[in-house]
Design a protein around this motif. Structure first.
Motif, PDB file in Angstrom:
ATOM      1  N   VAL A  93       0.784  -5.643  46.069  1.00 51.78           N
ATOM      2  CA  VAL A  93       1.650  -6.210  45.215  1.00 51.78           C
ATOM      3  C   VAL A  93       3.024  -5.774  45.650  1.00 51.78           C
ATOM      4  CG1 VAL A  93       2.507  -6.342  42.810  1.00 51.78           C
ATOM      5  CG2 VAL A  93       0.209  -6.225  43.375  1.00 51.78           C
ATOM      6  N   ILE A  94       3.959  -6.940  45.623  1.00 49.98           N
ATOM      7  CA  ILE A  94       5.308  -6.541  45.710  1.00 49.98           C
ATOM      8  C   ILE A  94       6.041  -6.841  44.237  1.00 49.98           C
ATOM      9  CG2 ILE A  94       7.421  -7.302  46.839  1.00 49.98           C
ATOM     10  CD1 ILE A  94       6.193  -7.988  49.144  1.00 49.98           C
ATOM     11  N   VAL A  95       6.557  -5.863  43.727  1.00 45.45           N
ATOM     12  CA  VAL A  95       7.115  -6.158  42.355  1.00 45.45           C
ATOM     13  C   VAL A  95       8.737  -6.604  42.435  1.00 45.45           C
ATOM     14  CG1 VAL A  95       7.778  -4.705  40.301  1.00 45.45           C
ATOM     15  CG2 VAL A  95       5.777  -4.182  41.688  1.00 45.45           C
ATOM     16  N   ILE A  96       8.841  -7.575  41.582  1.00 40.76           N
ATOM     17  CA  ILE A  96      10.175  -8.055  41.505  1.00 40.76           C
ATOM     18  C   ILE A  96      10.643  -7.806  39.857  1.00 40.76           C
ATOM     19  CG2 ILE A  96      11.598 -10.175  41.217  1.00 40.76           C
ATOM     20  CD1 ILE A  96       9.228 -11.444  43.024  1.00 40.76           C
ATOM     21  N   ALA A  97      11.736  -6.813  39.743  1.00 42.23           N
ATOM     22  CA  ALA A  97      12.164  -6.450  38.630  1.00 42.23           C
ATOM     23  C   ALA A  97      13.685  -6.636  38.227  1.00 42.23           C
ATOM     24  CB  ALA A  97      12.013  -4.991  38.488  1.00 42.23           C
ATOM     25  N   LYS A  98      13.869  -6.479  36.955  1.00 44.59           N
ATOM     26  CA  LYS A  98      15.371  -6.721  36.780  1.00 44.59           C
ATOM     27  C   LYS A  98      16.310  -5.441  36.977  1.00 44.59           C
ATOM     28  CE  LYS A  98      18.359  -8.340  32.854  1.00 44.59           C
ATOM     29  NZ  LYS A  98      18.321  -8.627  31.587  1.00 44.59           N
ATOM     30  N   SER A  99      15.794  -4.312  36.685  1.00 42.73           N
ATOM     31  CA  SER A  99      16.291  -3.101  36.801  1.00 42.73           C
ATOM     32  C   SER A  99      15.510  -2.040  37.443  1.00 42.73           C
ATOM     33  CB  SER A  99      17.155  -2.676  35.589  1.00 42.73           C
ATOM     34  OG  SER A  99      15.670  -2.197  34.656  1.00 42.73           O
ATOM     35  N   ASN A 100      16.175  -0.812  37.706  1.00 46.93           N
ATOM     36  CA  ASN A 100      15.286   0.484  38.222  1.00 46.93           C
ATOM     37  C   ASN A 100      14.282   0.926  37.099  1.00 46.93           C
ATOM     38  OD1 ASN A 100      16.468   0.203  41.008  1.00 46.93           O
ATOM     39  ND2 ASN A 100      18.349   1.289  40.267  1.00 46.93           N
ATOM     40  N   LEU A 101      14.770   0.933  35.984  1.00 41.15           N
ATOM     41  CA  LEU A 101      13.950   1.205  34.802  1.00 41.15           C
ATOM     42  C   LEU A 101      12.677   0.392  34.848  1.00 41.15           C
ATOM     43  CD1 LEU A 101      14.911   2.817  31.376  1.00 41.15           C
ATOM     44  CD2 LEU A 101      13.458   0.702  31.595  1.00 41.15           C
ATOM     45  N   ALA A 102      12.764  -0.997  34.807  1.00 36.90           N
ATOM     46  CA  ALA A 102      11.655  -1.919  34.738  1.00 36.90           C
ATOM     47  C   ALA A 102      10.785  -1.848  36.010  1.00 36.90           C
ATOM     48  CB  ALA A 102      12.165  -3.247  34.806  1.00 36.90           C
ATOM     49  N   LYS A 103      11.470  -1.696  37.098  1.00 36.79           N
ATOM     50  CA  LYS A 103      10.623  -1.243  38.322  1.00 36.79           C
ATOM     51  C   LYS A 103       9.861   0.252  38.432  1.00 36.79           C
ATOM     52  CE  LYS A 103      12.571   1.089  41.194  1.00 36.79           C
ATOM     53  NZ  LYS A 103      12.783   2.499  41.859  1.00 36.79           N
ATOM     54  N   ASN A 104      10.512   1.141  37.851  1.00 39.32           N
ATOM     55  CA  ASN A 104       9.667   2.123  37.608  1.00 39.32           C
ATOM     56  C   ASN A 104       8.556   2.187  36.683  1.00 39.32           C
ATOM     57  OD1 ASN A 104      11.397   3.634  39.371  1.00 39.32           O
ATOM     58  ND2 ASN A 104      12.615   4.451  37.825  1.00 39.32           N
ATOM     59  N   VAL A 105       8.761   1.495  35.544  1.00 41.20           N
ATOM     60  CA  VAL A 105       7.482   1.394  34.658  1.00 41.20           C
ATOM     61  C   VAL A 105       6.214   0.702  35.152  1.00 41.20           C
ATOM     62  CG1 VAL A 105       6.796   0.498  32.345  1.00 41.20           C
ATOM     63  CG2 VAL A 105       8.855   1.908  32.628  1.00 41.20           C
ATOM     64  N   ALA A 106       6.959  -0.520  35.814  1.00 41.35           N
ATOM     65  CA  ALA A 106       5.725  -1.393  36.424  1.00 41.35           C
ATOM     66  C   ALA A 106       4.980  -0.975  37.445  1.00 41.35           C
ATOM     67  CB  ALA A 106       6.536  -2.736  36.739  1.00 41.35           C
ATOM     68  N   ILE A 107       5.614  -0.151  38.343  1.00 40.80           N
ATOM     69  CA  ILE A 107       4.927   0.397  39.257  1.00 40.80           C
ATOM     70  C   ILE A 107       3.942   1.498  39.091  1.00 40.80           C
ATOM     71  CG2 ILE A 107       5.378   1.930  41.601  1.00 40.80           C
ATOM     72  CD1 ILE A 107       7.746   0.218  42.175  1.00 40.80           C
ATOM     73  N   ARG A 108       4.379   2.320  38.115  1.00 45.50           N
ATOM     74  CA  ARG A 108       3.731   3.329  37.732  1.00 45.50           C
ATOM     75  C   ARG A 108       2.240   2.922  36.816  1.00 45.50           C
ATOM     76  NH1 ARG A 108       8.423   6.502  37.339  1.00 45.50           N
ATOM     77  NH2 ARG A 108       8.109   8.279  38.756  1.00 45.50           N
ATOM     78  N   LEU A 109       2.583   1.750  36.086  1.00 45.23           N
ATOM     79  CA  LEU A 109       1.343   1.180  35.409  1.00 45.23           C
ATOM     80  C   LEU A 109       0.300   0.440  36.656  1.00 45.23           C
ATOM     81  CD1 LEU A 109       2.927  -0.710  32.334  1.00 45.23           C
ATOM     82  CD2 LEU A 109       1.073   0.817  32.251  1.00 45.23           C
ATOM     83  N   LEU A 110       0.663  -0.218  37.397  1.00 45.11           N
ATOM     84  CA  LEU A 110       0.151  -0.920  38.468  1.00 45.11           C
ATOM     85  C   LEU A 110      -0.771   0.267  39.400  1.00 45.11           C
ATOM     86  CD1 LEU A 110       2.334  -3.772  39.817  1.00 45.11           C
ATOM     87  CD2 LEU A 110       0.358  -3.961  38.418  1.00 45.11           C
ATOM     88  N   ARG A 111       0.000   1.245  39.643  1.00 44.48           N
ATOM     89  CA  ARG A 111      -0.826   2.470  40.314  1.00 44.48           C
ATOM     90  C   ARG A 111      -1.943   2.917  39.591  1.00 44.48           C
ATOM     91  NH1 ARG A 111       3.562   5.871  43.957  1.00 44.48           N
ATOM     92  NH2 ARG A 111       3.954   4.522  45.560  1.00 44.48           N
ATOM     93  N   ARG A 112      -1.620   2.899  38.011  1.00 47.85           N
ATOM     94  CA  ARG A 112      -2.773   3.583  37.272  1.00 47.85           C
ATOM     95  C   ARG A 112      -4.082   2.797  37.480  1.00 47.85           C
ATOM     96  NH1 ARG A 112      -1.159   3.916  31.165  1.00 47.85           N
ATOM     97  NH2 ARG A 112       0.302   5.381  31.881  1.00 47.85           N
ATOM     98  N   TYR A 113      -3.787   1.474  37.656  1.00 46.25           N
ATOM     99  CA  TYR A 113      -4.876   0.369  37.889  1.00 46.25           C
ATOM    100  C   TYR A 113      -5.228   0.199  39.352  1.00 46.25           C
ATOM    101  CZ  TYR A 113      -4.030  -0.579  32.919  1.00 46.25           C
ATOM    102  OH  TYR A 113      -3.837  -0.297  31.531  1.00 46.25           O
ATOM    103  N   HIS A 114      -4.747   0.940  40.127  1.00 44.78           N
ATOM    104  CA  HIS A 114      -5.257   1.046  41.750  1.00 44.78           C
ATOM    105  C   HIS A 114      -4.945  -0.120  42.372  1.00 44.78           C
ATOM    106  CE1 HIS A 114      -7.867   4.441  40.416  1.00 44.78           C
ATOM    107  NE2 HIS A 114      -8.301   3.569  39.395  1.00 44.78           N
ATOM    108  N   PHE A 115      -3.654  -0.474  42.220  1.00 49.39           N
ATOM    109  CA  PHE A 115      -2.973  -1.594  42.917  1.00 49.39           C
ATOM    110  C   PHE A 115      -2.033  -0.840  44.167  1.00 49.39           C
ATOM    111  CE2 PHE A 115      -3.863  -3.893  39.066  1.00 49.39           C
ATOM    112  CZ  PHE A 115      -3.906  -5.168  39.517  1.00 49.39           C
ATOM    113  N   SER A 116      -2.038  -1.365  45.161  1.00 46.29           N
ATOM    114  CA  SER A 116      -1.288  -0.886  46.318  1.00 46.29           C
ATOM    115  C   SER A 116       0.168  -1.620  46.234  1.00 46.29           C
ATOM    116  CB  SER A 116      -1.961  -1.167  47.478  1.00 46.29           C
ATOM    117  OG  SER A 116      -1.132  -0.808  48.552  1.00 46.29           O
ATOM    118  N   ILE A 117       1.162  -0.988  46.183  1.00 46.72           N
ATOM    119  CA  ILE A 117       2.549  -1.520  45.822  1.00 46.72           C
ATOM    120  C   ILE A 117       3.230  -1.370  47.334  1.00 46.72           C
ATOM    121  CG2 ILE A 117       4.881  -1.266  44.813  1.00 46.72           C
ATOM    122  CD1 ILE A 117       2.250  -1.800  43.009  1.00 46.72           C
ATOM    123  N   GLU A 118       3.358  -2.581  47.815  1.00 45.54           N
ATOM    124  CA  GLU A 118       4.059  -2.831  49.203  1.00 45.54           C
ATOM    125  C   GLU A 118       5.611  -2.500  49.098  1.00 45.54           C
ATOM    126  OE1 GLU A 118       2.313  -3.095  52.118  1.00 45.54           O
ATOM    127  OE2 GLU A 118       0.731  -2.947  50.855  1.00 45.54           O
TER     128      GLU A 118
END
Length: 117
Positions: free
Chosen positions: A73-98
């Protein structure tokens, strides 16, 4: 003892939101990536849409993470805060963040003032 527990919870909340996620790079362009899912985690009421991106706002990630078709996954976010929360949630569900891409708004703080006489 209660103050220690509350202090630990506050520190965890601050870490979860504001400390940058290690090992994930910021992207300047989205055109060179293939075989990955572009995941737009901004709110539905955002003005622009990204072509080819799956839109699942952060508030709905826990409920709809199964709908993300690819584990890269590549995450598209509005801010750094949203990016941090989204990446941590996705990693919890075993996604690979590119990587991630911050899609900001140029006129967020601009007020349209009307001159009254």
């Amino acid at each position: 003892m209660t103050y220690i527990v509350i202090g630990v919870l506050v520190l965890y909340a601050l870490y979860y939101r504001y400390v940058p996620v290690r090992g994930v790079k910021e992207l300047t362009s989205l055109s060179s990536y293939e075989q990955v899912t572009l995941l737009d985690v901004r709110d539905y009421n955002e003005a622009d849409e990204m072509n080819g991106a799956l839109r699942v706002p952060i508030a709905y990630l826990k409920r709809y993470y199964q709908t993300i078709p690819n584990r890269q996954v590549i995450v598209i976010a509005k801010s750094n805060l949203a990016k941090n929360v989204a990446i941590r949630l996705l990693r919890r569900y075993h996604f690979s963040i590119e990587g991630y891409y911050i899609k900001g708004h140029e006129h967020v703080n601009e007020l349209n003032m009307v001159k009254c006489h």
